[in-house]
Design an enzyme around this catalytic site. Structure first.
Site, PDB file in Angstrom:
ATOM      1  N   ALA A   2       1.293   0.810  -2.511  1.00  0.00           N
ATOM      2  CA  ALA A   2       2.882   0.778  -2.102  1.00  0.00           C
ATOM      3  C   ALA A   2       3.446   0.279  -3.291  1.00  0.00           C
ATOM      4  O   ALA A   2       2.945  -0.433  -4.082  1.00  0.00           O
ATOM      5  CB  ALA A   2       2.870  -0.118  -1.076  1.00  0.00           C
ATOM      6  N   GLU A  35      -5.132   4.210   1.389  1.00  0.00           N
ATOM      7  CA  GLU A  35      -4.940   4.413   2.747  1.00  0.00           C
ATOM      8  C   GLU A  35      -4.263   5.661   3.268  1.00  0.00           C
ATOM      9  O   GLU A  35      -4.419   6.228   4.259  1.00  0.00           O
ATOM     10  CB  GLU A  35      -3.691   3.192   3.318  1.00  0.00           C
ATOM     11  CG  GLU A  35      -4.766   1.837   2.959  1.00  0.00           C
ATOM     12  CD  GLU A  35      -3.668   0.682   3.137  1.00  0.00           C
ATOM     13  OE1 GLU A  35      -2.951   0.645   2.372  1.00  0.00           O
ATOM     14  OE2 GLU A  35      -3.926  -0.156   4.056  1.00  0.00           O
TER      15      GLU A  35
END
Ligand code: DAK
Length: 186
Positions: free
Chosen positions: A63, A111
């Protein structure tokens, strides 16, 4: 679209996260564009999706740390929901989704790969959940999906230690299905 490339090649299509200067880190715009791209896939023609990152160095380096550091609590929750929603969309996508992992797959990058059905990687791939080093936990489903793929003990080790692992180890523990040479045949 600024950060997602979509190319249909007959019966399969390649989705490329194209933010190479930031090692394809996932900011809000990337997540929104990915969501829209998935909604637009022509499921009458496309039988399989390949998800990859632009450039040889990184699949997705996580992220976007810079963006996350500026978020208020409410904005952080909204960002987390946005990521989780699009990762879930990938996970239940009606056709197979293959992550083609080139280079770094860290944090949200690991992820998103785990939200795909199958993971193949190049021999320069590096996987890890470095979030604890930032004082946070994996927030895009990693705690659940990693444990399902590699077992609870190995998942806890990776998450608690934030240790990165290379392609061979990722293969050994079942995080990836296959490892291929990064060299492309002419
Ligand atoms: N975010 C933003 N920019 C990034 C980035 C990232 N994750 N990773 C790399 N970049 C940018 C760098 O800032 C640099 O930009 P410039 O300085 O050139 O403008 C550029 O990409 C190249 O990076 P480096 O210069 O650092 O390249 P190196 O080869 O030296 O190092 C590296 C590569 C991958 C080892 C290093 O960049 C690195 O450590 N990056 C950060 C990796 C990381 O920590 N990733 C995990 C992020 S945390 C949650 C929801 C979601 C999450 C958590 C909670 N809630 C809902 C609770 C998700 C968390 C994460 O994914």
């Amino acid at each position: 679209m600024d950060y997602i490339l979509y190319e249909q090649k007959g019966q399969y299509a390649v989705v490329t996260i194209n933010r190479e200067k930031a090692l394809n880190a996932l900011n809000s715009q990337v997540l929104e564009e990915l969501d829209k791209t998935l909604d637009a896939v022509n499921l009458d023609e496309v039988r399989c999706l390949v998800l990859t990152g632009a450039g040889a160095k990184s699949f997705v380096a996580g992220a976007d740390i810079g963006e996350m550091s500026t978020l208020t609590k409410a904005e952080g929750e909204a960002f987390g929901k946005k990521g989780n929603d699009v990762f879930r969309k990938l996970e239940v996508f009606p056709i197979p989704v293959i992550a083609a992992i080139n280079g770094f797959a860290l944090g949200g990058g690991c992820e998103i790969a785990m939200s795909c059905d199958i993971r193949i990687c190049s021999d320069n791939a590096v996987f890890g959940q470095p979030e604890v080093g930032l004082g946070i936990t994996p927030g895009f489903g990693g705690t659940q999906r990693l444990a399902r793929l590699v077992g609870a003990g190995m998942a806890k080790q990776m998450i608690y230690t934030a240790r990165n692992i290379k392609a061979a180890e990722a293969y050994r523990i079942g995080l990836v299905n296959e490892v291929y040479s990064a060299e492309v045949d002419a």
